[in-house]
Each structure stands twice: as C-alpha cells, then as structure tokens.
Motif scaffolding. Structure first.
Motif, PDB file in Angstrom:
ATOM      1  N   ARG A 281      50.041  44.289 -35.225  1.00 52.53           N
ATOM      2  CA  ARG A 281      51.084  44.522 -34.224  1.00 52.53           C
ATOM      3  C   ARG A 281      51.631  45.938 -34.327  1.00 52.53           C
ATOM      4  O   ARG A 281      51.885  46.606 -33.318  1.00 52.53           O
ATOM      5  N   GLY A 282      51.863  46.376 -35.563  1.00 45.79           N
ATOM      6  CA  GLY A 282      52.401  47.722 -35.758  1.00 45.79           C
ATOM      7  C   GLY A 282      51.458  48.799 -35.249  1.00 45.79           C
ATOM      8  O   GLY A 282      51.881  49.750 -34.578  1.00 45.79           O
ATOM      9  N   LEU A 283      50.175  48.672 -35.558  1.00 46.60           N
ATOM     10  CA  LEU A 283      49.190  49.635 -35.062  1.00 46.60           C
ATOM     11  C   LEU A 283      49.158  49.640 -33.539  1.00 46.60           C
ATOM     12  O   LEU A 283      49.080  50.702 -32.901  1.00 46.60           O
ATOM     13  N   THR A 284      49.212  48.456 -32.940  1.00 46.79           N
ATOM     14  CA  THR A 284      49.098  48.361 -31.490  1.00 46.79           C
ATOM     15  C   THR A 284      50.340  48.893 -30.796  1.00 46.79           C
ATOM     16  O   THR A 284      50.236  49.534 -29.742  1.00 46.79           O
ATOM     17  N   ILE A 285      51.517  48.657 -31.367  1.00 48.77           N
ATOM     18  CA  ILE A 285      52.723  49.178 -30.708  1.00 48.77           C
ATOM     19  C   ILE A 285      52.792  50.687 -30.848  1.00 48.77           C
ATOM     20  O   ILE A 285      53.336  51.380 -29.959  1.00 48.77           O
ATOM     21  N   LEU A 286      52.241  51.248 -31.906  1.00 47.49           N
ATOM     22  CA  LEU A 286      52.128  52.702 -31.997  1.00 47.49           C
ATOM     23  C   LEU A 286      51.250  53.238 -30.870  1.00 47.49           C
ATOM     24  O   LEU A 286      51.553  54.268 -30.265  1.00 47.49           O
ATOM     25  N   GLU A 287      50.176  52.516 -30.589  1.00 46.60           N
ATOM     26  CA  GLU A 287      49.292  52.907 -29.483  1.00 46.60           C
ATOM     27  C   GLU A 287      50.023  52.836 -28.148  1.00 46.60           C
ATOM     28  O   GLU A 287      49.874  53.723 -27.291  1.00 46.60           O
ATOM     29  N   VAL A 288      50.803  51.783 -27.940  1.00 46.80           N
ATOM     30  CA  VAL A 288      51.521  51.607 -26.681  1.00 46.80           C
ATOM     31  C   VAL A 288      52.441  52.804 -26.415  1.00 46.80           C
ATOM     32  O   VAL A 288      52.426  53.397 -25.334  1.00 46.80           O
ATOM     33  N   VAL A 289      53.250  53.142 -27.399  1.00 44.75           N
ATOM     34  CA  VAL A 289      54.197  54.253 -27.225  1.00 44.75           C
ATOM     35  C   VAL A 289      53.441  55.564 -27.036  1.00 44.75           C
ATOM     36  O   VAL A 289      53.816  56.386 -26.189  1.00 44.75           O
ATOM     37  N   GLY A 290      52.361  55.766 -27.798  1.00 41.69           N
ATOM     38  CA  GLY A 290      51.563  56.977 -27.631  1.00 41.69           C
ATOM     39  C   GLY A 290      50.945  57.070 -26.253  1.00 41.69           C
ATOM     40  O   GLY A 290      50.905  58.145 -25.636  1.00 41.69           O
TER      41      GLY A 290
ATOM     42  N   ALA B  15      62.225  52.492 -20.925  1.00 45.55           N
ATOM     43  CA  ALA B  15      63.538  52.955 -20.476  1.00 45.55           C
ATOM     44  C   ALA B  15      63.996  54.159 -21.289  1.00 45.55           C
ATOM     45  O   ALA B  15      64.586  55.106 -20.742  1.00 45.55           O
ATOM     46  N   VAL B  16      63.722  54.151 -22.599  1.00 44.77           N
ATOM     47  CA  VAL B  16      64.101  55.291 -23.443  1.00 44.77           C
ATOM     48  C   VAL B  16      63.321  56.537 -23.021  1.00 44.77           C
ATOM     49  O   VAL B  16      63.904  57.626 -22.860  1.00 44.77           O
ATOM     50  N   LEU B  17      62.024  56.400 -22.818  1.00 45.17           N
ATOM     51  CA  LEU B  17      61.218  57.544 -22.382  1.00 45.17           C
ATOM     52  C   LEU B  17      61.694  58.071 -21.027  1.00 45.17           C
ATOM     53  O   LEU B  17      61.801  59.285 -20.821  1.00 45.17           O
TER      54      LEU B  17
ATOM     55  N   ILE C 196      58.648  64.328 -30.044  1.00 44.71           N
ATOM     56  CA  ILE C 196      60.014  63.926 -30.408  1.00 44.71           C
ATOM     57  C   ILE C 196      60.467  62.759 -29.543  1.00 44.71           C
ATOM     58  O   ILE C 196      61.049  61.778 -30.037  1.00 44.71           O
ATOM     59  N   TYR C 197      60.199  62.836 -28.235  1.00 47.16           N
ATOM     60  CA  TYR C 197      60.586  61.754 -27.333  1.00 47.16           C
ATOM     61  C   TYR C 197      59.874  60.449 -27.723  1.00 47.16           C
ATOM     62  O   TYR C 197      60.474  59.366 -27.675  1.00 47.16           O
ATOM     63  N   ALA C 198      58.600  60.564 -28.087  1.00 51.92           N
ATOM     64  CA  ALA C 198      57.857  59.367 -28.492  1.00 51.92           C
ATOM     65  C   ALA C 198      58.459  58.742 -29.746  1.00 51.92           C
ATOM     66  O   ALA C 198      58.589  57.514 -29.844  1.00 51.92           O
ATOM     67  N   LEU C 199      58.851  59.574 -30.699  1.00 53.96           N
ATOM     68  CA  LEU C 199      59.463  59.064 -31.924  1.00 53.96           C
ATOM     69  C   LEU C 199      60.798  58.392 -31.631  1.00 53.96           C
ATOM     70  O   LEU C 199      61.113  57.337 -32.197  1.00 53.96           O
ATOM     71  N   VAL C 200      61.582  58.994 -30.749  1.00 54.53           N
ATOM     72  CA  VAL C 200      62.864  58.383 -30.377  1.00 54.53           C
ATOM     73  C   VAL C 200      62.627  57.041 -29.683  1.00 54.53           C
ATOM     74  O   VAL C 200      63.297  56.043 -29.973  1.00 54.53           O
ATOM     75  N   ALA C 201      61.643  57.022 -28.763  1.00 55.44           N
ATOM     76  CA  ALA C 201      61.345  55.787 -28.029  1.00 55.44           C
ATOM     77  C   ALA C 201      60.784  54.704 -28.935  1.00 55.44           C
ATOM     78  O   ALA C 201      60.887  53.516 -28.614  1.00 55.44           O
ATOM     79  N   LEU C 202      60.208  55.086 -30.046  1.00 53.43           N
ATOM     80  CA  LEU C 202      59.697  54.125 -31.018  1.00 53.43           C
ATOM     81  C   LEU C 202      60.793  53.646 -31.956  1.00 53.43           C
ATOM     82  O   LEU C 202      60.958  52.433 -32.185  1.00 53.43           O
ATOM     83  N   LEU C 203      61.558  54.581 -32.500  1.00 56.87           N
ATOM     84  CA  LEU C 203      62.474  54.254 -33.588  1.00 56.87           C
ATOM     85  C   LEU C 203      63.783  53.640 -33.105  1.00 56.87           C
ATOM     86  O   LEU C 203      64.324  52.748 -33.772  1.00 56.87           O
ATOM     87  N   VAL C 204      64.308  54.083 -31.971  1.00 55.49           N
ATOM     88  CA  VAL C 204      65.576  53.521 -31.494  1.00 55.49           C
ATOM     89  C   VAL C 204      65.428  52.023 -31.197  1.00 55.49           C
ATOM     90  O   VAL C 204      66.233  51.209 -31.685  1.00 55.49           O
ATOM     91  N   PRO C 205      64.409  51.581 -30.428  1.00 59.08           N
ATOM     92  CA  PRO C 205      64.241  50.139 -30.237  1.00 59.08           C
ATOM     93  C   PRO C 205      63.933  49.395 -31.535  1.00 59.08           C
ATOM     94  O   PRO C 205      64.360  48.248 -31.708  1.00 59.08           O
ATOM     95  N   ALA C 206      63.179  50.052 -32.448  1.00 58.51           N
ATOM     96  CA  ALA C 206      62.850  49.397 -33.716  1.00 58.51           C
ATOM     97  C   ALA C 206      64.104  49.142 -34.536  1.00 58.51           C
ATOM     98  O   ALA C 206      64.299  48.051 -35.090  1.00 58.51           O
ATOM     99  N   ILE C 207      64.962  50.142 -34.621  1.00 61.47           N
ATOM    100  CA  ILE C 207      66.202  49.992 -35.391  1.00 61.47           C
ATOM    101  C   ILE C 207      67.108  48.948 -34.747  1.00 61.47           C
ATOM    102  O   ILE C 207      67.687  48.089 -35.430  1.00 61.47           O
ATOM    103  N   LEU C 208      67.216  49.012 -33.420  1.00 69.60           N
ATOM    104  CA  LEU C 208      68.036  48.021 -32.721  1.00 69.60           C
ATOM    105  C   LEU C 208      67.467  46.620 -32.902  1.00 69.60           C
ATOM    106  O   LEU C 208      68.216  45.662 -33.167  1.00 69.60           O
TER     107      LEU C 208
END
Length: 376
Positions: free
Chosen positions: A40-49, A324-326, A348-360
C-alpha cells in the motif's frame, strides 16, 4: 479508494486494499506492519507522484526536455488503480476463504466503501465549484450529478472507490474459483485472455460510456488477485522462482507500452485494443513485482520498511485528500520558472500532499471522526 494488522501470512483482516490497519507506536508498528502495508505504501507513493507529475505537465513547455521527461514519468506511474484492485482481491480472497458471512461482509463493504465514496464525491463536487474549477450552475443540473456519482467523476481520482465497490460485490462469486487455488501463472494468462474478451464484449454489445470506471475493465487484476490471495502463503517462493522470467517480461511490456502511451497522450492515433492490452499487461506485471518488492522490503532495514508501511496504513486518507492539497497549492502558487526551480517546487508540493494527509490520517486513527470521514 483505501482493525489492527498482524503479519499477513498469519492473519488477514476483512479490509480492502485502501483500508489498512494501524499501529499505536513506532516500536509496535515494526512488529505488526506487514508486506501488505508495504505494498500500500509503495502504491500510494506512486499515486502522489503520478498526480504531481500531471500537475507539473500543465506548466512545462510542450516539446521541451522537461515536458518530455515528465510525460514519460507520468505514463510510467500510471498503474495505481489496477494495483489497488489487485491488492483488494488478494486481501479479501484470503479472508473470505477462511470465513464468509454474507451479511457482515456486505454491510462492512457498504459502510467502509459506499459511504466514503458518496461523502467524498459530494465534498469534491463542492470543492471544484468553490475553487472555481467548475461552474456553480452545474450543481443545478441533475444529469451532471448522475455522471459524477454513477461514474466516479466527482473528481478525477474517485472512480477507484466506485470500481472497488463493484469488486466487493462480485468477489464472493469468485470464491468457488479461489477454493480451487488456481495457479498464479495460469491466472495471469487466463486473466489477460478474459480481459481481451471483456474488451470485445464491451465494444460489440455493452457500449459502456466509461468502461474504465467499472470493474469490467479490471478483469485481469481481479483474476490475478484471487489467485494470489488463494495462495498467498506460497507467493514469496513463487515470486522467487518466477522473477527471472517475470522481470524481463515486465521490462519488455514496458518497452512496448511506453511509446504507445506517449502517442496516446500526445493525441496521436493509436489502436485502442493494442494500447489497452499493453496497459493491462504492464500494470498486471507491475502489481506482481510490487508484491515481490513488498516481501523483499519486509525483510529489509526497519527504517525503510516502517516508513513505507506506515504510509500504507493511511493510504486511503492520502488517496482521498492529496488531490485537494495539490490543487490548493497550485492555485496558491503555480510551479513556474526555470525547469530546475519548477521541478523543485513540484517535489515540495508532492511531499506536502503526501505528508499532510498522512499526519492527519494517523492523528485521527481509531476515532469516531475517522470512521465518519474515511469509513474506518
């Protein structure tokens, strides 16, 4: 789109691919996070990328080296939905083979899949109007609402949740096949043949308006997922024996798929059957390779495994929130300027879009609000 998890080889909870379990702290997570969480983690990295590169393409100069490189990256990362469909079938098949309670199964699928799909479709429909990406008058058009909700078009990424709901509906019908524990290799070949048959059935008879928004377009990953789920305890050994064949086959499929995919994106004429067949083959082989990689990482360094798998435990939350973050970041300050600066901004935008939802998502785990908003 995505209970508590122990090692999947020992126990698989009745959750779909986008509804991963959680750990309460890092030490405990290291013991409980499974190869499924890593997948799941690998695939969600792909999604955001994939979606971040799509955003970058809107601001790169067509014909430039940057634009061409981004197009190649974007098309290469176009495998998330088949991979998640495959994983859903793996997890649920393994679980249903041990115990199938129809009432409980369909109720959980409705509350964990149906409710989030409806909620987030409405939220994104309103989001697009609020941000000016759609005309407010569209909210008064019943036909637009039908298209948005019946075909997963509330936002470009929500069709996966609709496909997942259809997969949940038909998967119990495949239990007789799963109980026969079909060969994964045979399932790969038979699934591709059945997928091509489904293509012609749609072309000649069904004429679905949006076939890729239905489970009908994912016969191959469904078939493959059922076979892997029925033999999950044997998968690692199977992959170790077959990878010398499957990895070169994946490379060959990618080499054939990429030029056709690039031509399709550029608006050039392509043969639909060829494009679809190459896409199905490429994405199915990627799904198998990701599962093999997930098992390999499961035995790798704890820091890497826990980081990737922890993202996997909130893959649904990331999947739902990151567009929505992107979009908010792009509306605030579009990635412009020299290629190096633009690409740095996109990263940077990709990292924000990944980490903000992950933390939330992690902060809300096991709360009533998380259940209402994400379905778990």
């Amino acid at each position: 789109m995505l209970g508590r998890c122990v090692s999947f080889a020992r126990q698989v909870s009745m959750t779909d691919a986008s509804s991963p379990p959680s750990a309460t702290d890092t030490a405990a997570a290291s013991d409980r996070l499974s190869a499924i969480d890593v997948f799941r983690g690998l695939t969600i990295l792909e999604v955001v990328g994939h979606h971040a590169s799509g955003m970058a393409l809107r601001h790169a100069t067509p014909g430039s080296l940057t634009h061409d490189a981004l197009t190649i990256l974007n098309r290469s990362l176009h495998f998330a939905v088949p991979a998640f469909v495959f994983l859903s079938c793996v997890v649920l098949t393994n679980s249903l083979l041990r115990r199938f309670n129809p009432g409980q199964y369909y109720w959980r699928r409705l509350t964990r899949g149906g409710w989030p799909y409806l909620l987030w479709s409405v939220l994104y429909i309103l989001w697009y109007v609020w941000t000016g990406q759609r005309d407010a008058a569209s909210l008064e058009d019943p036909q637009r609402w039908w298209t948005w909700l019946a075909y997963g078009k509330g936002s470009y990424h929500l069709y996966f949740l609709l496909v997942a709901l259809e997969v949940y509906l038909v998967l119990p019908l495949l239990l007789p096949l799963a109980r026969r524990r079909p060969s994964v290799s045979v399932a790969l070949l038979a699934g591709l043949a059945a997928q091509i048959g489904a293509y012609f059935l749609n072309k000649e008879v069904l004429h679905l308006q949006f076939p890729a928004s239905t489970a009908f377009w994912y016969v191959l990953p469904i078939t493959l997922g059922v076979a892997v789920g029925a033999r999950f305890g044997e998968f690692e050994d199977w992959w170790r024996r077959r990878r010398v064949i499957l990895l070169p086959l994946l490379a060959a499929a990618y080499a054939l798929y990429l030029p056709v995919a690039l031509a399709y994106v550029r608006g050039e004429r392509v043969t639909p059957l060829i494009y679809s067949t190459l896409s199905w083959t490429f994405t199915a082989l990627v799904a198998l390779a990701l599962m093999g990689l997930a098992h390999r990482l499961q035995r790798g360094p704890d820091r890497v495994r826990v980081a990737v798998a922890t993202l996997g435990t909130v893959s649904l939350q990331i999947y739902l929130l990151h567009p929505a973050v992107l979009q908010a970041l792009e509306l605030w300050r579009a990635p412009l300027g020299p290629p190096a600066l633009m690409l740095a901004q996109v990263v940077i935008y990709a990292l924000v879009a990944l980490l903000v939802p992950a933390i939330l998502g992690r902060a809300l785990l096991r709360t009533r609000l998380s259940t209402w908003v994400f379905g778990r």
